[in-house]
Every structure is written in C-alpha cells, then in structure tokens.
Scaffold this motif. Structure first.
Motif, PDB file in Angstrom:
ATOM      1  N   THR A   6       0.839  -1.196   0.000  1.00 50.07           N
ATOM      2  CA  THR A   6       0.000   0.000   0.000  1.00 50.07           C
ATOM      3  C   THR A   6       0.876   1.248   0.000  1.00 50.07           C
ATOM      4  N   ILE A   7       0.612   2.134  -0.953  1.00 48.12           N
ATOM      5  CA  ILE A   7       1.372   3.377  -1.075  1.00 48.12           C
ATOM      6  C   ILE A   7       0.411   4.560  -0.934  1.00 48.12           C
ATOM      7  N   PRO A   8       0.731   5.539  -0.092  1.00 44.69           N
ATOM      8  CA  PRO A   8      -0.139   6.712   0.035  1.00 44.69           C
ATOM      9  C   PRO A   8      -0.283   7.442  -1.290  1.00 44.69           C
ATOM     10  N   GLY A   9      -1.489   7.903  -1.585  1.00 51.56           N
ATOM     11  CA  GLY A   9      -1.730   8.613  -2.831  1.00 51.56           C
ATOM     12  C   GLY A   9      -0.888   9.873  -2.955  1.00 51.56           C
ATOM     13  N   GLU A  10      -0.658  10.527  -1.829  1.00 50.59           N
ATOM     14  CA  GLU A  10       0.145  11.753  -1.855  1.00 50.59           C
ATOM     15  C   GLU A  10       1.578  11.461  -2.293  1.00 50.59           C
ATOM     16  N   SER A  12       2.477   8.838  -4.100  1.00 46.39           N
ATOM     17  CA  SER A  12       2.374   8.424  -5.494  1.00 46.39           C
ATOM     18  C   SER A  12       2.328   9.638  -6.423  1.00 46.39           C
ATOM     19  N   PHE A  13       1.575  10.647  -6.025  1.00 44.44           N
ATOM     20  CA  PHE A  13       1.438  11.830  -6.866  1.00 44.44           C
ATOM     21  C   PHE A  13       2.747  12.601  -6.971  1.00 44.44           C
ATOM     22  N   VAL A  14       3.413  12.790  -5.839  1.00 37.77           N
ATOM     23  CA  VAL A  14       4.686  13.518  -5.842  1.00 37.77           C
ATOM     24  C   VAL A  14       5.732  12.771  -6.672  1.00 37.77           C
ATOM     25  N   ALA A  15       5.747  11.445  -6.540  1.00 34.57           N
ATOM     26  CA  ALA A  15       6.674  10.631  -7.332  1.00 34.57           C
ATOM     27  C   ALA A  15       6.384  10.808  -8.822  1.00 34.57           C
ATOM     28  N   GLY A  16       5.100  10.826  -9.158  1.00 34.08           N
ATOM     29  CA  GLY A  16       4.717  11.040 -10.550  1.00 34.08           C
ATOM     30  C   GLY A  16       5.117  12.405 -11.055  1.00 34.08           C
ATOM     31  N   LEU A  17       4.994  13.403 -10.189  1.00 33.73           N
ATOM     32  CA  LEU A  17       5.357  14.770 -10.550  1.00 33.73           C
ATOM     33  C   LEU A  17       6.851  14.870 -10.857  1.00 33.73           C
ATOM     34  N   LEU A  18       7.659  14.226 -10.023  1.00 30.16           N
ATOM     35  CA  LEU A  18       9.102  14.216 -10.247  1.00 30.16           C
ATOM     36  C   LEU A  18       9.454  13.485 -11.547  1.00 30.16           C
ATOM     37  N   LEU A  19       8.825  12.340 -11.746  1.00 27.00           N
ATOM     38  CA  LEU A  19       9.133  11.523 -12.920  1.00 27.00           C
ATOM     39  C   LEU A  19       8.706  12.198 -14.221  1.00 27.00           C
ATOM     40  N   VAL A  20       7.548  12.843 -14.231  1.00 24.15           N
ATOM     41  CA  VAL A  20       7.096  13.483 -15.460  1.00 24.15           C
ATOM     42  C   VAL A  20       7.985  14.666 -15.810  1.00 24.15           C
ATOM     43  N   SER A 131      -3.252   8.063  -7.942  1.00 27.94           N
ATOM     44  CA  SER A 131      -3.172   8.665  -6.605  1.00 27.94           C
ATOM     45  C   SER A 131      -4.539   9.073  -6.061  1.00 27.94           C
ATOM     46  N   LYS A 132      -5.485   9.326  -6.989  1.00 29.95           N
ATOM     47  CA  LYS A 132      -6.857   9.697  -6.604  1.00 29.95           C
ATOM     48  C   LYS A 132      -6.929  10.962  -5.744  1.00 29.95           C
ATOM     49  N   ILE A 133      -6.014  11.888  -6.000  1.00 32.21           N
ATOM     50  CA  ILE A 133      -6.067  13.194  -5.343  1.00 32.21           C
ATOM     51  C   ILE A 133      -6.202  14.252  -6.435  1.00 32.21           C
ATOM     52  N   PRO A 134      -6.524  15.517  -6.089  1.00 31.90           N
ATOM     53  CA  PRO A 134      -6.700  16.558  -7.097  1.00 31.90           C
ATOM     54  C   PRO A 134      -5.568  16.550  -8.118  1.00 31.90           C
ATOM     55  N   LEU A 135      -5.933  16.485  -9.389  1.00 34.85           N
ATOM     56  CA  LEU A 135      -4.957  16.369 -10.456  1.00 34.85           C
ATOM     57  C   LEU A 135      -4.431  17.736 -10.879  1.00 34.85           C
ATOM     58  N   LYS A 211      -3.589   4.527  -2.016  1.00 36.75           N
ATOM     59  CA  LYS A 211      -4.692   5.042  -1.204  1.00 36.75           C
ATOM     60  C   LYS A 211      -4.264   6.331  -0.508  1.00 36.75           C
ATOM     61  N   PRO A 212      -4.970   7.438  -0.758  1.00 30.73           N
ATOM     62  CA  PRO A 212      -4.604   8.714  -0.137  1.00 30.73           C
ATOM     63  C   PRO A 212      -4.707   8.666   1.392  1.00 30.73           C
ATOM     64  N   TRP A 213      -3.833   9.398   2.054  1.00 26.77           N
ATOM     65  CA  TRP A 213      -3.940   9.536   3.510  1.00 26.77           C
ATOM     66  C   TRP A 213      -5.235  10.264   3.856  1.00 26.77           C
ATOM     67  N   SER A 214      -5.518  11.328   3.097  1.00 24.68           N
ATOM     68  CA  SER A 214      -6.687  12.150   3.378  1.00 24.68           C
ATOM     69  C   SER A 214      -7.828  11.794   2.432  1.00 24.68           C
ATOM     70  N   SER A 215      -8.941  11.376   2.974  1.00 28.89           N
ATOM     71  CA  SER A 215     -10.100  11.042   2.152  1.00 28.89           C
ATOM     72  C   SER A 215     -10.771  12.295   1.593  1.00 28.89           C
ATOM     73  N   LYS A 216     -10.455  13.464   2.163  1.00 26.75           N
ATOM     74  CA  LYS A 216     -11.083  14.709   1.737  1.00 26.75           C
ATOM     75  C   LYS A 216     -10.508  15.211   0.418  1.00 26.75           C
TER      76      LYS A 216
END
Length: 222
Positions: A6-10, A12-20, A131-135, A211-216
């Motif tokens: 399980t990896i936090p969505g946050e 995952s998103f930051v990793a994606g941001l760096l990679l892109v 990541s399922k967080i704001p794109l 799965k994001p840490w924050s469901s909000k």
C-alpha cells in the motif's frame, strides 16, 4: 498470492510529478518533439526567453483554469491545490531541465533519451492518476469540460491536443522561423502514450494499492 504493497496517494502523486518532469526534460534534449500538452509552453519559452519553460507551464495551466471557470461559472476548492501543484511542477521542471542540460547528444543517445522519457512519462501518469487526489490543472480542465458539455473525454482530449499542436506550429513559424517542440516524436506520443499508461497501470495494480492519507482530497475536485 503475495500481499500487495500500500502506497499513500500523496506519495504516489509527488513521485509522478518528479518523474514526469524528468521525462519532459529528456524529451526536450532528444529533440524529436515533445507531448502535445507541453509543446505550447515550450514554444512560448523559446519565444520569450526571459520566462523559463518551467514557469510557462503554470502560466499556461492557470490560463486554462480561468477559461474553465469562465465556461462553467464554478470554482472548486480543489482548484487551489491544482494551482499550487502547477507551480511546484514548474519549479521541478526547471530544476531537471538545468540538471540534465549537459547530457551528450549523439543521435543514438537522443533516441535513448526519447524512449526513456516515454517510459518514464507513462509510469508518472499512471502514478498520478492512480493517486486519486486533485490532479494537475490540465487534467481537471479536460475532465470538467467533458462533464460540462456531456461529451466523451476522448473527443475533448483530441480537440485540445489539436489546438495545442496547431498553435505551437503557428507560433514557431511566425516568431522563430522554424518548427520547435513539435516533431515526429509528438505524433508518436499521441498514438502510444495511452497504451503505455494503460499497460503500466495494469502492472502496478497487481503489486501495489494506492490510497490517499486524506479522504477529503478526492472530494475536493468533485
């Protein structure tokens, strides 16, 4: 069956941001053309050199957000996060553009950069979408217009890509007297990026759960 990680969505998103950011930088160095979304900010950075490629990206994206709000007449709280993310992306992109600028550019090395950039970009997109967080603003722009006009995402995305490429070509020829940012690589990416993202997303889903840490966070873009 092995237990999935399980990896936090946050994360995952930051990793994606760096990679892109790395992927785009490699494609710029390769010189075969970059993705349709990045082509217009890159051309603008070549025309107005006082503003970096990285900075042009949030300028471009915030411009899209203003257009989106004007059309839908709705401002979501998630847009604030998207603006912050676009500014962060711009800074990261400038960092990697500078860090990788000294790479050798023999023809075979440029091909290697392009292929590597493509694979890294597909992985980055898979991580960011999963990541399922704001794109990023561009993703929000396309998704919200799809809902607002009640059309398919593919139609909106295709129209957006065409507009970006056409504007990039026009600006390149008019202001630079040469084609910049758009090339055979741009065409190739338009056809194979979706395939690559789908393939890597499938592979990732077999070994990790995002799965994001924050469901909000996920609710802020709805």
């Amino acid at each position: 069956m092995d237990k999935k990680i399980t990896i936090p969505g946050e994360v995952s998103f930051v990793a994606g941001l760096l990679l892109v950011s790395i992927a785009i930088s490699l494609m710029v160095i390769a010189g075969f053309g970059i993705s349709t979304i990045s082509s217009l900010p890159y051309v603008l950075s070549c025309i107005v050199k006082q503003i970096s490629f990285g900075l042009w990206n949030p300028i471009f994206q915030i411009g899209l957000l203003l257009v989106l709000v004007a059309i839908t007449r709705r401002f979501k709280s998630g847009y604030i996060i998207s603006i912050v993310l676009s500014l962060l992306f711009g800074m990261i992109l400038d960092f990697f553009m500078n860090a990788l600028s000294g790479l050798p550019t023999e023809f075979w090395e440029r091909i290697l950069y392009f292929v590597s950039g493509y694979l890294i970009m597909c992985l980055a997109i898979a991580l960011m979408v999963g990541s399922k967080i704001p794109l990023m603003i561009i993703d929000t722009f396309l998704n919200d217009l799809t809902i607002f006009f009640h059309v398919t995402y593919r139609r909106i995305k295709t129209l957006f890509d065409i507009i970006c490429v056409v504007l990039s070509v026009i600006f390149s020829i008019v202001f630079l007297d040469q084609l910049v940012g758009v090339g055979i690589g741009t065409v190739i990416l338009a056809f194979i990026t979706g395939i690559g993202v789908h393939g890597l997303s499938t592979i990732l889903s077999k070994v990790i759960i995002i799965k994001p840490w924050s469901s909000k966070l996920g609710e802020m873009v709805k």
